[in-house]
Design a protein around this motif. Structure first.
Motif, mmCIF file in Angstrom:
data_model
loop_
_atom_site.group_PDB
_atom_site.id
_atom_site.type_symbol
_atom_site.label_atom_id
_atom_site.label_comp_id
_atom_site.label_asym_id
_atom_site.label_seq_id
_atom_site.Cartn_x
_atom_site.Cartn_y
_atom_site.Cartn_z
ATOM 1 N N ASN A 54 0.277 -18.625 12.912
ATOM 2 C CA ASN A 54 1.225 -19.690 12.571
ATOM 3 C C ASN A 54 1.756 -19.599 11.145
ATOM 4 O OD1 ASN A 54 0.882 -20.899 15.139
ATOM 5 N ND2 ASN A 54 -1.022 -21.815 14.423
ATOM 6 N N ASP A 55 1.385 -18.556 10.425
ATOM 7 C CA ASP A 55 1.691 -18.498 8.994
ATOM 8 C C ASP A 55 2.581 -17.322 8.616
ATOM 9 O OD1 ASP A 55 -0.013 -20.752 8.572
ATOM 10 O OD2 ASP A 55 -1.739 -19.423 8.667
ATOM 11 N N LYS A 56 3.553 -16.986 9.466
ATOM 12 C CA LYS A 56 4.410 -15.822 9.225
ATOM 13 C C LYS A 56 5.211 -15.934 7.934
ATOM 14 C CE LYS A 56 4.879 -14.147 13.918
ATOM 15 N NZ LYS A 56 5.741 -13.901 15.046
ATOM 16 N N LYS A 57 5.754 -17.098 7.658
ATOM 17 C CA LYS A 57 6.581 -17.273 6.459
ATOM 18 C C LYS A 57 5.769 -17.017 5.191
ATOM 19 C CE LYS A 57 9.550 -20.569 4.095
ATOM 20 N NZ LYS A 57 10.012 -21.960 4.002
ATOM 21 N N ASP A 58 4.583 -17.622 5.108
ATOM 22 C CA ASP A 58 3.727 -17.427 3.934
ATOM 23 C C ASP A 58 3.284 -15.975 3.818
ATOM 24 O OD1 ASP A 58 3.927 -20.041 3.124
ATOM 25 O OD2 ASP A 58 1.917 -20.638 3.760
ATOM 26 N N LEU A 59 2.994 -15.345 4.952
ATOM 27 C CA LEU A 59 2.551 -13.949 4.915
ATOM 28 C C LEU A 59 3.677 -13.038 4.439
ATOM 29 C CD1 LEU A 59 0.397 -11.844 5.291
ATOM 30 C CD2 LEU A 59 0.951 -11.769 7.729
ATOM 31 N N LYS A 60 4.912 -13.319 4.866
ATOM 32 C CA LYS A 60 6.049 -12.514 4.405
ATOM 33 C C LYS A 60 6.209 -12.608 2.881
ATOM 34 C CE LYS A 60 8.688 -12.510 8.696
ATOM 35 N NZ LYS A 60 9.800 -13.074 9.434
ATOM 36 N N VAL A 61 5.988 -13.783 2.320
ATOM 37 C CA VAL A 61 6.063 -13.956 0.858
ATOM 38 C C VAL A 61 4.967 -13.136 0.181
ATOM 39 C CG1 VAL A 61 5.806 -15.629 -1.038
ATOM 40 C CG2 VAL A 61 7.159 -16.222 0.979
ATOM 41 N N LEU A 62 3.752 -13.201 0.704
ATOM 42 C CA LEU A 62 2.637 -12.441 0.128
ATOM 43 C C LEU A 62 2.898 -10.936 0.210
ATOM 44 C CD1 LEU A 62 -0.247 -12.329 -1.065
ATOM 45 C CD2 LEU A 62 -1.080 -12.237 1.301
ATOM 46 N N ILE A 63 3.298 -10.457 1.384
ATOM 47 C CA ILE A 63 3.559 -9.019 1.561
ATOM 48 C C ILE A 63 4.698 -8.566 0.648
ATOM 49 C CG2 ILE A 63 4.344 -7.244 3.193
ATOM 50 C CD1 ILE A 63 1.635 -7.985 4.097
ATOM 51 N N SER A 64 5.709 -9.389 0.501
ATOM 52 C CA SER A 64 6.827 -9.058 -0.392
ATOM 53 C C SER A 64 6.341 -8.870 -1.829
ATOM 54 C CB SER A 64 7.885 -10.161 -0.319
ATOM 55 O OG SER A 64 8.912 -9.915 -1.232
ATOM 56 N N PHE A 65 5.447 -9.756 -2.278
ATOM 57 C CA PHE A 65 4.880 -9.618 -3.625
ATOM 58 C C PHE A 65 4.067 -8.327 -3.743
ATOM 59 C CE2 PHE A 65 0.960 -10.157 -6.133
ATOM 60 C CZ PHE A 65 1.526 -10.096 -7.400
ATOM 61 N N LEU A 66 3.189 -8.074 -2.782
ATOM 62 C CA LEU A 66 2.335 -6.881 -2.835
ATOM 63 C C LEU A 66 3.181 -5.605 -2.837
ATOM 64 C CD1 LEU A 66 -0.396 -7.954 -0.242
ATOM 65 C CD2 LEU A 66 -0.527 -8.095 -2.745
ATOM 66 N N LYS A 67 4.150 -5.569 -1.952
ATOM 67 C CA LYS A 67 5.036 -4.408 -1.810
ATOM 68 C C LYS A 67 5.837 -4.186 -3.099
ATOM 69 C CE LYS A 67 8.211 -2.839 1.812
ATOM 70 N NZ LYS A 67 8.936 -3.290 3.009
ATOM 71 N N GLY A 68 6.429 -5.257 -3.632
ATOM 72 C CA GLY A 68 7.224 -5.157 -4.858
ATOM 73 C C GLY A 68 6.390 -4.728 -6.050
ATOM 74 N N HIS A 69 5.179 -5.250 -6.124
ATOM 75 C CA HIS A 69 4.282 -4.906 -7.227
ATOM 76 C C HIS A 69 3.922 -3.430 -7.182
ATOM 77 C CE1 HIS A 69 0.794 -4.831 -9.844
ATOM 78 N NE2 HIS A 69 1.136 -6.022 -10.284
ATOM 79 N N MET A 70 3.561 -2.941 -6.000
ATOM 80 C CA MET A 70 3.154 -1.541 -5.881
ATOM 81 C C MET A 70 4.327 -0.594 -6.111
ATOM 82 S SD MET A 70 0.253 -1.511 -2.947
ATOM 83 C CE MET A 70 0.012 0.240 -3.160
ATOM 84 N N LYS A 71 5.498 -0.998 -5.699
ATOM 85 C CA LYS A 71 6.679 -0.159 -5.921
ATOM 86 C C LYS A 71 6.998 -0.063 -7.409
ATOM 87 C CE LYS A 71 11.482 0.352 -4.469
ATOM 88 N NZ LYS A 71 12.594 -0.234 -3.720
ATOM 89 N N LYS A 72 6.899 -1.168 -8.115
ATOM 90 C CA LYS A 72 7.252 -1.192 -9.526
ATOM 91 C C LYS A 72 6.169 -0.585 -10.417
ATOM 92 C CE LYS A 72 9.017 -4.107 -13.171
ATOM 93 N NZ LYS A 72 10.225 -3.408 -13.501
ATOM 94 N N TYR A 73 4.909 -0.850 -10.092
ATOM 95 C CA TYR A 73 3.818 -0.467 -10.991
ATOM 96 C C TYR A 73 2.952 0.676 -10.494
ATOM 97 C CZ TYR A 73 5.090 -4.633 -13.511
ATOM 98 O OH TYR A 73 5.787 -5.569 -14.219
ATOM 99 N N SER A 74 3.172 1.169 -9.298
ATOM 100 C CA SER A 74 2.346 2.236 -8.727
ATOM 101 C C SER A 74 0.866 1.884 -8.827
ATOM 102 C CB SER A 74 2.611 3.578 -9.434
ATOM 103 O OG SER A 74 3.959 3.928 -9.326
ATOM 104 N N GLN A 75 0.577 0.619 -8.640
ATOM 105 C CA GLN A 75 -0.800 0.139 -8.726
ATOM 106 C C GLN A 75 -1.554 0.533 -7.462
ATOM 107 O OE1 GLN A 75 -0.783 -2.276 -11.531
ATOM 108 N NE2 GLN A 75 -2.835 -1.499 -11.732
ATOM 109 N N MET A 76 -2.822 0.856 -7.606
ATOM 110 C CA MET A 76 -3.622 1.174 -6.432
ATOM 111 C C MET A 76 -3.970 -0.115 -5.707
ATOM 112 S SD MET A 76 -6.172 4.206 -7.646
ATOM 113 C CE MET A 76 -6.997 4.187 -6.062
ATOM 114 N N GLN A 77 -3.691 -0.144 -4.405
ATOM 115 C CA GLN A 77 -3.998 -1.349 -3.627
ATOM 116 C C GLN A 77 -5.489 -1.466 -3.381
ATOM 117 O OE1 GLN A 77 -5.348 -1.182 -0.467
ATOM 118 N NE2 GLN A 77 -5.065 0.976 -0.043
ATOM 119 N N ASP A 78 -5.930 -2.694 -3.214
ATOM 120 C CA ASP A 78 -7.315 -2.960 -2.848
ATOM 121 C C ASP A 78 -7.322 -4.162 -1.897
ATOM 122 O OD1 ASP A 78 -10.027 -2.775 -2.691
ATOM 123 O OD2 ASP A 78 -10.431 -3.630 -4.655
ATOM 124 N N PHE A 79 -6.653 -3.975 -0.744
ATOM 125 C CA PHE A 79 -6.566 -5.057 0.233
ATOM 126 C C PHE A 79 -7.741 -5.012 1.207
ATOM 127 C CE2 PHE A 79 -1.829 -3.723 0.021
ATOM 128 C CZ PHE A 79 -1.698 -4.245 -1.254
#
Length: 198
Positions: free
Chosen positions: A150-175
């Motif tokens: 039931n939380d697609k909208k909130d998840l899209k916001v979270l994924i957008s942040f994670l994706k944008g952060h990794m694209k800009k900073y080449s940070q290693m993910q730890d999900f």
């Protein structure tokens, strides 16, 4: 979501209140909280997690050494109504004289570790030879939404942040599952990146 581009000092000034006591270094800061009755519950490569007598969880880290966590914290504060974001009670900072850097304490809600199928599925995705491409983000979305349909909208916001952060900073993910927690039956992501300097 636009990533907060301020430097570490500017960002901390915006989101943290300064402690009334002085400390020498990281260990000294952690010990101040232990003297207040906090109990150690987890130690990582760049942070310590404590439980306060009132039940709040406190994560202590050095902002200068973990700029990704500072940016994540800024995102969390801007998105406190997002169900996937931990509820932040307060943020405090103190200057460590001997180390010449800010120490940060994040007070947040008590959450429980994830278990079962989600734990297996998320760790399998992270430990596969999956490149960070559109399919990866879709797979991540699908695994999470299976448990929070039931939380697609909130998840899209979270994924957008994670994706944008990794694209800009080449940070290693730890999900991985150790950084996903539960608020009742709700998944919450607490610390999505390795504490590498940018």
């Amino acid at each position: 979501y636009t990533i907060n581009e301020g430097n570490i000092n500017t960002t901390l000034k915006r989101i943290a209140t300064t402690e009334k006591f002085k400390v020498k270094d990281f260990d000294d800061y952690v010990n101040k909280y232990k003297e207040m009755g906090a109990k150690e519950i987890d130690t990582g490569s760049s942070a310590e997690v404590l439980k306060m007598p009132n039940g709040d969880i406190v994560k202590i880290f050095a902002g200068e050494n973990d700029p990704a966590m500072v940016r994540t914290l800024s995102f969390m504060l801007d998105n406190q109504r997002n169900v996937f974001v931990p509820k932040i009670r307060s943020i405090k900072k103190v200057w460590a004289d001997d180390e010449d850097r800010w120490m940060v304490a994040i007070f947040m809600e008590v959450l429980k570790p994830v278990k079962g199928k989600f734990k297996r599925d998320i760790d399998l995705l992270l430990h596969s030879d999956h490149s960070i491409d559109d399919q990866y983000w879709q797979d991540l979305f699908d695994i999470i939404i299976e448990f929070s349909p039931n939380d697609k909208k909130d998840l899209k916001v979270l994924i957008s942040f994670l994706k944008g952060h990794m694209k800009k900073y080449s940070q290693m993910q730890d999900f991985s599952s150790q950084n996903w927690m539960m608020r009742g039956r709700q998944l919450v992501l607490i610390d999505p990146f390795w504490p590498d300097m940018d």
